[in-house]
Design a protein around this motif. Sequence first.
Motif, mmCIF file in Angstrom:
data_model
loop_
_atom_site.group_PDB
_atom_site.id
_atom_site.type_symbol
_atom_site.label_atom_id
_atom_site.label_comp_id
_atom_site.label_asym_id
_atom_site.label_seq_id
_atom_site.Cartn_x
_atom_site.Cartn_y
_atom_site.Cartn_z
ATOM 1 N N TRP A 120 0.806 -1.221 0.000
ATOM 2 C CA TRP A 120 0.000 0.000 0.000
ATOM 3 C C TRP A 120 0.844 1.278 0.000
ATOM 4 C CZ3 TRP A 120 -1.144 3.830 3.760
ATOM 5 C CH2 TRP A 120 -2.209 4.670 3.403
ATOM 6 N N PRO A 121 1.918 1.402 0.782
ATOM 7 C CA PRO A 121 2.698 2.648 0.751
ATOM 8 C C PRO A 121 3.308 2.965 -0.620
ATOM 9 C CG PRO A 121 3.205 1.418 2.730
ATOM 10 C CD PRO A 121 2.380 0.517 1.856
ATOM 11 N N LEU A 122 3.469 1.946 -1.469
ATOM 12 C CA LEU A 122 4.048 2.186 -2.795
ATOM 13 C C LEU A 122 3.069 2.897 -3.732
ATOM 14 C CD1 LEU A 122 6.067 -1.101 -3.189
ATOM 15 C CD2 LEU A 122 6.986 1.217 -2.908
ATOM 16 N N ARG A 123 1.867 3.156 -3.291
ATOM 17 C CA ARG A 123 0.940 3.988 -4.059
ATOM 18 C C ARG A 123 1.318 5.465 -3.916
ATOM 19 N NH1 ARG A 123 -4.583 0.794 -3.931
ATOM 20 N NH2 ARG A 123 -3.644 -1.242 -3.647
ATOM 21 N N PHE A 124 2.110 5.758 -2.900
ATOM 22 C CA PHE A 124 2.477 7.134 -2.591
ATOM 23 C C PHE A 124 3.970 7.401 -2.770
ATOM 24 C CE2 PHE A 124 -0.967 5.491 -0.034
ATOM 25 C CZ PHE A 124 -2.001 6.302 -0.464
ATOM 26 N N ALA A 145 2.417 10.701 -4.552
ATOM 27 C CA ALA A 145 1.111 11.284 -4.197
ATOM 28 C C ALA A 145 1.107 11.527 -2.697
ATOM 29 C CB ALA A 145 -0.023 10.324 -4.572
ATOM 30 N N PRO A 146 0.347 12.526 -2.238
ATOM 31 C CA PRO A 146 0.291 12.760 -0.789
ATOM 32 C C PRO A 146 -0.431 11.619 -0.086
ATOM 33 C CG PRO A 146 -1.111 14.312 -1.970
ATOM 34 C CD PRO A 146 -0.436 13.484 -3.007
ATOM 35 N N LEU A 147 -0.012 11.357 1.142
ATOM 36 C CA LEU A 147 -0.723 10.379 1.957
ATOM 37 C C LEU A 147 -2.137 10.878 2.229
ATOM 38 C CD1 LEU A 147 1.986 9.408 4.589
ATOM 39 C CD2 LEU A 147 1.077 7.966 2.757
ATOM 40 N N PRO A 148 -3.082 9.969 2.377
ATOM 41 C CA PRO A 148 -4.440 10.414 2.679
ATOM 42 C C PRO A 148 -4.507 11.036 4.060
ATOM 43 C CG PRO A 148 -4.263 8.033 2.838
ATOM 44 C CD PRO A 148 -2.954 8.526 2.324
ATOM 45 N N SER A 149 -5.396 11.985 4.182
ATOM 46 C CA SER A 149 -5.610 12.585 5.507
ATOM 47 C C SER A 149 -7.110 12.693 5.736
ATOM 48 C CB SER A 149 -4.947 13.963 5.572
ATOM 49 O OG SER A 149 -5.493 14.822 4.604
ATOM 50 N N LEU A 150 -7.452 12.935 6.966
ATOM 51 C CA LEU A 150 -8.879 13.027 7.312
ATOM 52 C C LEU A 150 -9.426 14.394 6.982
ATOM 53 C CD1 LEU A 150 -8.820 11.169 10.726
ATOM 54 C CD2 LEU A 150 -9.350 10.266 8.479
#
Length: 150
Positions: A120-124, A145-150
Amino acid sequence: MTTDFSPRLFERDHDIRALGEGLLACALPREAWTHEAHLAACLCLLTERPDIDVDAEIAGLIRRFNESVGGVNDDSQGYHDSITRAYVAGVRLFLSETVETGLAARVNALLRSDMGRRDWPLRFYSHELLFSVAARRGYIEPDLAPLPSL
């Protein structure tokens, strides 16, 4: 990215709580500290241990645990800060979106989700950046890409 993904799931809430508490107490066998255990312990700490500031304490907790079972935290093995912080962000996002309420149900849903995948981290992050010494030693912002945030 891998296509076959079959995580080891948890049957009981107790087993997940034992992982979280075992991490804190450095009381887990080394072989129990799997990918699934990392994510289960993270979710457990985030949801059931408000006394722990996961962002501030996770690096020390995992480093201490690694050393307690004879592991080494250096430039090529042991604690990896950028991967850990990516997954903490992913677990938080997952928790904000899931309809599951029980601990085992939440953890198993996380493990079955995209955020539970080992890659999963390799998406970013590019592979080169994510597996660099700098990304292992400290948090590095993603380059894809930026990590997802809330």
